[in-house]
Motif scaffolding. Structure first.
Motif, PDB file in Angstrom:
ATOM      1  N   GLY A 133      22.071  27.381  36.457  1.00 23.17           N
ATOM      2  CA  GLY A 133      21.292  25.971  35.822  1.00 23.17           C
ATOM      3  C   GLY A 133      19.933  25.804  36.422  1.00 23.17           C
ATOM      4  O   GLY A 133      18.739  25.249  35.298  1.00 23.17           O
ATOM      5  N   ARG A 134      20.295  26.852  37.735  1.00 22.01           N
ATOM      6  CA  ARG A 134      19.009  25.778  38.949  1.00 22.01           C
ATOM      7  C   ARG A 134      18.037  27.088  38.994  1.00 22.01           C
ATOM      8  O   ARG A 134      16.574  26.445  39.277  1.00 22.01           O
ATOM      9  N   LEU A 167      16.295  35.800  28.727  1.00 20.92           N
ATOM     10  CA  LEU A 167      17.155  37.085  29.596  1.00 20.92           C
ATOM     11  C   LEU A 167      18.107  35.839  30.219  1.00 20.92           C
ATOM     12  O   LEU A 167      19.027  35.780  30.281  1.00 20.92           O
ATOM     13  N   LEU A 168      17.056  35.406  30.981  1.00 19.79           N
ATOM     14  CA  LEU A 168      17.939  33.783  31.884  1.00 19.79           C
ATOM     15  C   LEU A 168      18.107  33.230  30.885  1.00 19.79           C
ATOM     16  O   LEU A 168      19.598  32.144  31.195  1.00 19.79           O
ATOM     17  N   GLU A 169      17.733  32.863  29.952  1.00 16.74           N
ATOM     18  CA  GLU A 169      18.620  32.112  28.977  1.00 16.74           C
ATOM     19  C   GLU A 169      19.690  32.392  28.444  1.00 16.74           C
ATOM     20  O   GLU A 169      21.051  31.331  28.281  1.00 16.74           O
ATOM     21  N   LYS A 170      19.975  33.492  28.063  1.00 16.83           N
ATOM     22  CA  LYS A 170      21.549  34.045  28.069  1.00 16.83           C
ATOM     23  C   LYS A 170      21.757  34.155  28.753  1.00 16.83           C
ATOM     24  O   LYS A 170      23.156  33.648  28.601  1.00 16.83           O
ATOM     25  N   TRP A 171      21.646  34.489  30.250  1.00 16.74           N
ATOM     26  CA  TRP A 171      22.497  34.337  30.993  1.00 16.74           C
ATOM     27  C   TRP A 171      23.019  32.660  31.636  1.00 16.74           C
ATOM     28  O   TRP A 171      23.988  32.815  31.620  1.00 16.74           O
ATOM     29  N   TRP A 172      22.385  31.871  31.533  1.00 16.00           N
ATOM     30  CA  TRP A 172      22.695  30.371  31.569  1.00 16.00           C
ATOM     31  C   TRP A 172      23.441  30.309  30.036  1.00 16.00           C
ATOM     32  O   TRP A 172      24.763  29.682  30.987  1.00 16.00           O
ATOM     33  N   ARG A 173      23.917  30.711  28.844  1.00 17.22           N
ATOM     34  CA  ARG A 173      25.138  30.305  28.218  1.00 17.22           C
ATOM     35  C   ARG A 173      25.601  30.752  28.589  1.00 17.22           C
ATOM     36  O   ARG A 173      26.887  30.555  28.363  1.00 17.22           O
TER      37      ARG A 173
END
Lengths: 242, 368, 87
Positions: free
Chosen positions: B315-316, B331-337
């Motif tokens: 998240g941060r 990819l960052l959005e996916k891992w956050w989800r």
């Protein structure tokens, strides 16, 4: 406390109540409708309510406000944002000749207003989802007890409720003294990050379904990331709540 | 704690395959049913090698962290026995273990492990799925299971159901799919979409008596007791995947911010240390499980810590790449989800905290 | 096993399973689940301990959930099972 700029205060209150009753996209429409420039990432990417492009008066690109007439905006697919009635857009300037944006705001002031208004929206969303969550917890049981009776759950509910009340008052305080805004506003956003997560977990696995309304807190995080982002280096977050 | 040579070798091999998994991550997230391009890839083969039910928990865990560092969605999308393998290893006869192995032998088949129900998450005593005697020595399975990994595309699976009204009358049954009166459909989840979380309905599925696991064990040990052992082991694996996901985000942000300012460098260094701390905790939990499968105290702590860290890092940390990083870096959005999923797998943080308190008060003694 | 022994055994087992000394005012009427906060895992562990110490095997499918209602009902069950097992 009297708001220094009553039009921002009114907008904040409307955004908060709209998000509370009608959700994220509706709340964001209030901000767009007030003529504030929509912030974009370094490469001109952002989220806006679907079908709202005609109402956007300006965009914030790299600290500069660019009027809507000087950009091309193309929509891109973003499945999660779409569930909340938002679309991802990529904005590119058509030329170097930028006229002053409508509303006579500097980039920094606009960014600061957006951060405050988004805080109001997030408070509305959390209030909306906390009410749903407590209903959900009252209907589920574990080991012969309703989940809402578990002390751990009660603690989490209390923390969220306290954040809502504190947030409302902090919003008033911030609107009354704009000079002290940035660290406080970013701190409150950070606190709401934790409250969002806490409320999300109250729904258990059912809240992880795309069709579940608590997705508004996930998408709200994406909007915060695009519209507000990290605190500026010269305004570090102070007194972050535990 | 230090890893021995064999474990370091296992870790190195897993690490080598992370890049291949990462290259497939977004495709599987977008189209989780399209696995043909990925089956047989080096990354998936590496996952299948460490997903052996009989393997030591520590060895699986060491590898899983590095594979999840590539992409946890791929790890869970990988065909194989998965959790069903774990429970059949605990409760099944040799014949039943062979039956499951055969069902997934072709390398492109999945198996599910169905415990959770729409109205009963962690509260197994409220389980409603039933094994009703069919009058001919077998059973008919009735009920529904929800949030089951790979449920909609499995060739076999283990279903927990009750054979009587009491809290102990719970049994596990190994079933093969397709089966008459069994319906499975995938659910649309926010993240970890490679796992193909599904809903299963049973409307009188025929289950022969020979399909019930644990018949060779004393009655009290045939049902939930075995499940609890499996849960502890899987809990460590979920912690491993959460830690791996945090590492994925950390690696990505570090690679993008090649010359961070002093503040950002400090955040990155601190994050790296915190992830390594959680890794060591997860290893300790795995060692405990290998020593005694009911030693779930550290497993609960590891899961609590790993999920909390993953949620915070995912998240941060992207903020170090500036405003809108989650939109600019899919990819960052996916891992956050994805990281949110780990909260809901194998018991929420609330459940883990209750376990930990119980374990602490017991003084961590007596592990059956 | 007589009833007093059964109650004592249950008290010892509960203390072991829950990891705390049982309150002194444990009575026949003490409710196991709500009163002592035992969950399904604790019940399982308790049964396995009782099996080992009492030398009997629980008939899982015939086990009436009301056995776990109170100390008293559980004590009745333990006496019954140990008698049947010849202890």
């Amino acid at each position: 406390m009297t708001a220094v700029r009553p039009e921002v205060a009114d907008c904040a209150e409307l955004a908060r109540t709209t998000a509370r009753s009608a959700g994220l996209a509706a709340g964001l429409r209030v901000i767009v409708g007030a003529g504030l420039p929509v912030p974009c990432s370094r490469n001109g990417i952002t989220l806006v309510p679907a079908g709202c492009l005609g109402d956007v008066r300006g965009w914030q690109l790299g600290g500069i406000i660019v009027p809507h007439g000087s950009v091309t905006a193309s929509a891109r697919s973003h499945p999660l944002a779409a569930t909340e009635g938002l679309e991802m857009v990529r904005v590119a300037t058509t030329g170097l000749d930028h006229r002053p944006a409508p509303g006579d705001r500097t980039g920094q002031q606009a960014a600061s207003d957006i951060a405050v208004l988004l805080l109001a929206i997030r408070l509305g969303l959390v209030a909306r989802m906390l009410a749903r969550a407590t209903k959900h917890l009252s209907g589920r049981q574990a080991d012969g007890q309703r989940l809402v009776e578990l002390q751990l759950m009660r603690g989490a509910i209390a923390d969220a409720a306290a954040a809502l009340e504190a947030g409302a008052d902090e919003l008033c305080a911030v609107l009354a003294s704009p000079a002290a805004e940035a660290p406080v506003v970013h701190g409150m956003h950070a606190r709401l990050d934790r409250v969002d997560w806490s409320v999300i977990t109250m729904f258990g696995a059912s809240g992880y379904l795309r069709e579940h309304d608590v997705r508004c807190l996930y998408v709200g995080h994406l909007v915060h990331d695009a519209w507000v982002g990290p605190p500026p280096p010269d305004a570090p977050v102070q007194f972050e709540e535990p | 704690m230090e890893l021995d040579g064999d474990l370091l070798a296992t870790q190195a091999i897993a690490r080598e395959n992370a890049a291949d998994l990462r290259s497939r991550a977004l495709a599987v997230d977008a189209e989780p049913d399209r696995m043909e391009p990925h089956v047989g890839s080096p990354g998936l083969q590496a996952i299948q090698k460490v997903a052996q039910p009989g393997m030591r928990c520590l060895e699986t865990t060491v590898a899983l962290i590095e594979l999840a560092r590539g992409d946890a969605g791929l790890v869970l999308a990988c065909p194989g026995p998965a959790l069903a393998g774990v429970i059949v290893a605990v409760l099944g006869t040799a014949a039943q273990q062979e039956q499951l192995a055969a069902a997934v032998a072709n390398g492109s088949s999945w198996a599910f492990f169905a415990v959770t129900e729409p109205h009963a998450g962690s509260d197994v005593a409220r389980m409603r799925t039933e094994l009703r005697p069919d009058g001919c020595g077998g059973y008919l399975l009735h009920g529904a299971k929800r949030y089951i990994g790979n449920g909609s595309r499995a060739s076999a699976g283990v279903v927990f159901a009750r054979t009587g009204p009491g809290p102990l009358s719970l049994r596990a049954a190994l079933i093969e799919v397709p089966a008459a009166n069994l319906r499975a459909e995938p659910l649309d989840m926010i993240g970890l979409r490679g796992a193909r979380i599904s809903h299963l309905s049973f409307d009188g599925v025929q289950v022969p008596a020979s399909a019930l696991l644990g018949a060779h064990l004393p009655p009290v040990r045939r049902g939930m007791w075995g499940a609890i052992q499996a849960f502890n082991r899987v809990r460590v694996q979920v912690a491993a995947m959460a830690a791996g996901t945090a590492l994925a985000v950390y690696d990505y942000v570090r690679a993008e911010r090649t010359r961070p300012g002093a503040d950002d460098a400090a955040i990155l260094d601190a994050t790296g240390i915190r992830i390594e701390t959680v890794r060591r905790l997860i290893y300790r939990a795995a060692v405990d499980i290998d020593a005694g499968p009911r030693r779930g105290y550290l497993a609960s702590i590891a899961k609590l810590e790993a999920v909390s860290l993953a949620v915070e890092v995912c998240g941060r940390l992207p903020a170090l790449l500036g405003r809108g990083a989650l939109l600019e870096h899919p990819l960052l959005e996916k891992w956050w989800r994805d990281c949110a999923a780990f909260e809901f797998m194998e018991g929420t943080s609330t459940i883990q905290r209750l376990n930990v308190a119980q374990g602490y008060l017991k003084g961590q003694e007596t592990y059956g | 096993m007589d009833r007093i022994e059964a109650v004592e055994l249950i008290g010892t087992v509960i203390a072991k399973v829950l990891g705390r000394t049982v309150p002194g005012d444990l009575s026949e009427d003490t409710r196991l689940l709500e009163g002592l906060g035992m969950d399904s895992t604790a019940v399982l562990e308790m049964l396995m301990e009782l099996e080992d110490c009492g030398g009997f095997q629980v008939e899982v499918d015939e086990l009436d959930p009301r056995v776990f209602q109170t100390m008293g009902t559980l004590a009745d069950y333990v006496c019954e099972m140990t008698a049947a097992a010849g202890r």
